[in-house]
Design a protein around this motif. Structure first.
Motif, PDB file in Angstrom:
ATOM      1  N   ILE A 296     -60.988 -35.214 -23.976  1.00  0.00           N
ATOM      2  CA  ILE A 296     -62.141 -34.357 -24.665  1.00  0.00           C
ATOM      3  C   ILE A 296     -63.632 -34.796 -24.018  1.00  0.00           C
ATOM      4  CG2 ILE A 296     -60.726 -33.653 -26.731  1.00  0.00           C
ATOM      5  CD1 ILE A 296     -62.449 -35.939 -28.344  1.00  0.00           C
ATOM      6  N   LYS A 297     -64.354 -33.860 -24.256  1.00  0.00           N
ATOM      7  CA  LYS A 297     -65.807 -34.029 -23.648  1.00  0.00           C
ATOM      8  C   LYS A 297     -66.627 -33.679 -24.912  1.00  0.00           C
ATOM      9  CE  LYS A 297     -64.005 -32.663 -19.210  1.00  0.00           C
ATOM     10  NZ  LYS A 297     -64.201 -31.510 -18.022  1.00  0.00           N
ATOM     11  N   MET A 298     -67.941 -33.948 -24.564  1.00  0.00           N
ATOM     12  CA  MET A 298     -69.056 -33.688 -25.626  1.00  0.00           C
ATOM     13  C   MET A 298     -68.862 -32.022 -25.991  1.00  0.00           C
ATOM     14  SD  MET A 298     -70.005 -36.484 -26.772  1.00  0.00           S
ATOM     15  CE  MET A 298     -71.574 -36.215 -27.746  1.00  0.00           C
ATOM     16  N   LYS A 299     -68.863 -31.223 -24.978  1.00  0.00           N
ATOM     17  CA  LYS A 299     -68.881 -29.772 -25.184  1.00  0.00           C
ATOM     18  C   LYS A 299     -67.781 -29.284 -26.037  1.00  0.00           C
ATOM     19  CE  LYS A 299     -67.607 -28.657 -20.666  1.00  0.00           C
ATOM     20  NZ  LYS A 299     -68.158 -28.240 -19.485  1.00  0.00           N
ATOM     21  N   ASP A 300     -66.628 -30.109 -26.303  1.00  0.00           N
ATOM     22  CA  ASP A 300     -65.665 -29.680 -27.042  1.00  0.00           C
ATOM     23  C   ASP A 300     -65.843 -29.905 -28.483  1.00  0.00           C
ATOM     24  OD1 ASP A 300     -64.199 -29.516 -24.452  1.00  0.00           O
ATOM     25  OD2 ASP A 300     -63.093 -31.378 -24.779  1.00  0.00           O
ATOM     26  N   SER A 301     -67.008 -30.020 -28.854  1.00  0.00           N
ATOM     27  CA  SER A 301     -67.275 -30.226 -30.273  1.00  0.00           C
ATOM     28  C   SER A 301     -67.409 -28.565 -30.743  1.00  0.00           C
ATOM     29  CB  SER A 301     -68.552 -30.756 -30.456  1.00  0.00           C
ATOM     30  OG  SER A 301     -68.630 -31.960 -30.330  1.00  0.00           O
ATOM     31  N   VAL A 302     -66.338 -27.958 -31.043  1.00  0.00           N
ATOM     32  CA  VAL A 302     -66.296 -26.667 -31.261  1.00  0.00           C
ATOM     33  C   VAL A 302     -65.483 -26.432 -32.784  1.00  0.00           C
ATOM     34  CG1 VAL A 302     -66.967 -25.654 -29.082  1.00  0.00           C
ATOM     35  CG2 VAL A 302     -64.615 -25.930 -29.410  1.00  0.00           C
ATOM     36  N   THR A 303     -65.366 -25.217 -33.190  1.00  0.00           N
ATOM     37  CA  THR A 303     -63.972 -24.881 -33.984  1.00  0.00           C
ATOM     38  C   THR A 303     -62.938 -24.468 -33.445  1.00  0.00           C
ATOM     39  OG1 THR A 303     -66.000 -24.652 -35.678  1.00  0.00           O
ATOM     40  CG2 THR A 303     -63.772 -23.576 -36.260  1.00  0.00           C
ATOM     41  N   PHE A 304     -61.935 -24.774 -33.547  1.00  0.00           N
ATOM     42  CA  PHE A 304     -60.658 -24.651 -33.224  1.00  0.00           C
ATOM     43  C   PHE A 304     -59.938 -23.675 -34.394  1.00  0.00           C
ATOM     44  CE2 PHE A 304     -61.615 -27.893 -30.508  1.00  0.00           C
ATOM     45  CZ  PHE A 304     -61.139 -27.422 -29.484  1.00  0.00           C
ATOM     46  N   PHE A 305     -59.125 -22.712 -33.826  1.00  0.00           N
ATOM     47  CA  PHE A 305     -58.149 -21.967 -35.022  1.00  0.00           C
ATOM     48  C   PHE A 305     -56.818 -22.051 -34.637  1.00  0.00           C
ATOM     49  CE2 PHE A 305     -59.297 -18.943 -31.430  1.00  0.00           C
ATOM     50  CZ  PHE A 305     -57.938 -17.982 -31.450  1.00  0.00           C
ATOM     51  N   CYS A 306     -56.070 -21.586 -35.665  1.00  0.00           N
ATOM     52  CA  CYS A 306     -54.759 -21.529 -35.329  1.00  0.00           C
ATOM     53  C   CYS A 306     -54.349 -20.171 -36.254  1.00  0.00           C
ATOM     54  CB  CYS A 306     -53.703 -22.411 -36.213  1.00  0.00           C
ATOM     55  SG  CYS A 306     -51.865 -22.229 -36.046  1.00  0.00           S
ATOM     56  N   GLN A 307     -53.855 -18.863 -35.490  1.00  0.00           N
ATOM     57  CA  GLN A 307     -53.578 -17.844 -36.093  1.00  0.00           C
ATOM     58  C   GLN A 307     -52.380 -17.515 -36.119  1.00  0.00           C
ATOM     59  OE1 GLN A 307     -56.152 -14.355 -34.417  1.00  0.00           O
ATOM     60  NE2 GLN A 307     -55.698 -13.402 -36.199  1.00  0.00           N
ATOM     61  N   VAL A 308     -51.632 -17.074 -37.207  1.00  0.00           N
ATOM     62  CA  VAL A 308     -50.352 -16.689 -37.319  1.00  0.00           C
ATOM     63  C   VAL A 308     -50.094 -15.302 -37.535  1.00  0.00           C
ATOM     64  CG1 VAL A 308     -48.103 -17.136 -38.528  1.00  0.00           C
ATOM     65  CG2 VAL A 308     -49.634 -19.139 -38.288  1.00  0.00           C
ATOM     66  N   TYR A 309     -49.460 -14.471 -36.715  1.00  0.00           N
ATOM     67  CA  TYR A 309     -48.986 -13.145 -37.098  1.00  0.00           C
ATOM     68  C   TYR A 309     -47.735 -13.090 -37.514  1.00  0.00           C
ATOM     69  CZ  TYR A 309     -53.020 -11.899 -34.195  1.00  0.00           C
ATOM     70  OH  TYR A 309     -54.291 -11.754 -33.808  1.00  0.00           O
ATOM     71  N   PHE A 310     -47.312 -12.309 -38.710  1.00  0.00           N
ATOM     72  CA  PHE A 310     -46.350 -12.304 -39.201  1.00  0.00           C
ATOM     73  C   PHE A 310     -45.745 -10.741 -39.769  1.00  0.00           C
ATOM     74  CE2 PHE A 310     -49.501 -13.144 -42.345  1.00  0.00           C
ATOM     75  CZ  PHE A 310     -49.290 -12.414 -43.233  1.00  0.00           C
ATOM     76  N   GLY A 311     -44.588 -10.657 -39.927  1.00  0.00           N
ATOM     77  CA  GLY A 311     -44.016  -9.288 -40.629  1.00  0.00           C
ATOM     78  C   GLY A 311     -44.235  -8.094 -39.381  1.00  0.00           C
ATOM     79  N   THR A 312     -43.593  -7.324 -40.072  1.00  0.00           N
ATOM     80  CA  THR A 312     -43.519  -5.803 -39.088  1.00  0.00           C
ATOM     81  C   THR A 312     -44.798  -5.218 -38.918  1.00  0.00           C
ATOM     82  OG1 THR A 312     -42.904  -4.644 -40.871  1.00  0.00           O
ATOM     83  CG2 THR A 312     -41.103  -5.503 -39.539  1.00  0.00           C
TER      84      THR A 312
ATOM     85  N   LYS B 152     -59.071 -22.789 -39.739  1.00  0.00           N
ATOM     86  CA  LYS B 152     -59.755 -23.477 -38.613  1.00  0.00           C
ATOM     87  C   LYS B 152     -59.814 -25.149 -38.958  1.00  0.00           C
ATOM     88  CE  LYS B 152     -62.785 -19.736 -39.901  1.00  0.00           C
ATOM     89  NZ  LYS B 152     -64.053 -19.547 -40.304  1.00  0.00           N
ATOM     90  N   VAL B 153     -60.288 -25.673 -37.935  1.00  0.00           N
ATOM     91  CA  VAL B 153     -60.535 -27.186 -37.989  1.00  0.00           C
ATOM     92  C   VAL B 153     -61.619 -27.206 -36.777  1.00  0.00           C
ATOM     93  CG1 VAL B 153     -59.905 -29.352 -37.227  1.00  0.00           C
ATOM     94  CG2 VAL B 153     -58.224 -27.745 -38.409  1.00  0.00           C
ATOM     95  N   GLU B 154     -62.740 -28.058 -37.554  1.00  0.00           N
ATOM     96  CA  GLU B 154     -64.007 -28.221 -36.791  1.00  0.00           C
ATOM     97  C   GLU B 154     -63.795 -29.576 -35.948  1.00  0.00           C
ATOM     98  OE1 GLU B 154     -68.694 -28.872 -37.531  1.00  0.00           O
ATOM     99  OE2 GLU B 154     -67.576 -27.463 -38.906  1.00  0.00           O
ATOM    100  N   LEU B 155     -64.142 -29.656 -34.644  1.00  0.00           N
ATOM    101  CA  LEU B 155     -64.010 -31.126 -33.801  1.00  0.00           C
ATOM    102  C   LEU B 155     -65.551 -31.389 -33.659  1.00  0.00           C
ATOM    103  CD1 LEU B 155     -62.531 -33.083 -32.505  1.00  0.00           C
ATOM    104  CD2 LEU B 155     -62.515 -31.559 -30.439  1.00  0.00           C
TER     105      LEU B 155
END
Length: 132
Positions: free
Chosen positions: A99-115, A123-126
């Motif tokens: 990781i680098k200094m500019k990696d101080s951002v908000t990361f996300f995980c998005q789950v798509y489900f169902g038909t 979200k997790v802020e780094l």
């Protein structure tokens, strides 16, 4: 134990804020309760200069059939996309290497489900701090 109805996903990821030193590898581990997940996306929230509201850009997309796609098209994530890997044998875990200094951002995980293509996002802020 978490329980989910047919139309909800509950993320159990903690903490929602991570801190790490420059040069370390950082792993993001999400967990969720749901059976019919079609795909899981991992990426970053980007706030362009010409917009007030940030938008999400997926770096990786894991499909239900086990395949994974890398989003190599977005120039706005060029600074990080080659350092992100999927953590094997986990449903929704991703690692950012060196990781680098500019990696101080908000990361996300998005789950798509169902038909109907419903989705939930977490979200997790780094925060990256100086060299150790």
């Amino acid at each position: 134990m978490l329980a989910a109805s047919d139309d909800q996903i509950f993320f159990s990821t903690k903490p929602k804020h991570k801190e790490a030193f420059v040069g370390e590898d950082v792993q993001f581990d999400w967990d969720y309760v749901y059976k019919e997940v079609e795909e899981v996306r991992f990426g970053v929230f980007i706030k362009p200069l010409d917009r007030e509201v940030p938008y999400s850009i997926a770096i990786y997309i894991k499909k239900k059939n086990g395949s994974s796609l890398r989003n190599n098209l977005g120039t706005s994530i060029a600074w990080i996309r080659d350092r992100v890997v999927i953590v094997e044998d986990r449903r929704a875990s991703f690692r950012v290497n060196r990781i680098k200094m500019k990696d101080s951002v908000t990361f996300f995980c998005q789950v798509y489900f169902g038909t109907e293509g419903l989705s939930e996002i977490d979200k997790v802020e780094l925060t990256v701090v100086g060299e150790y």
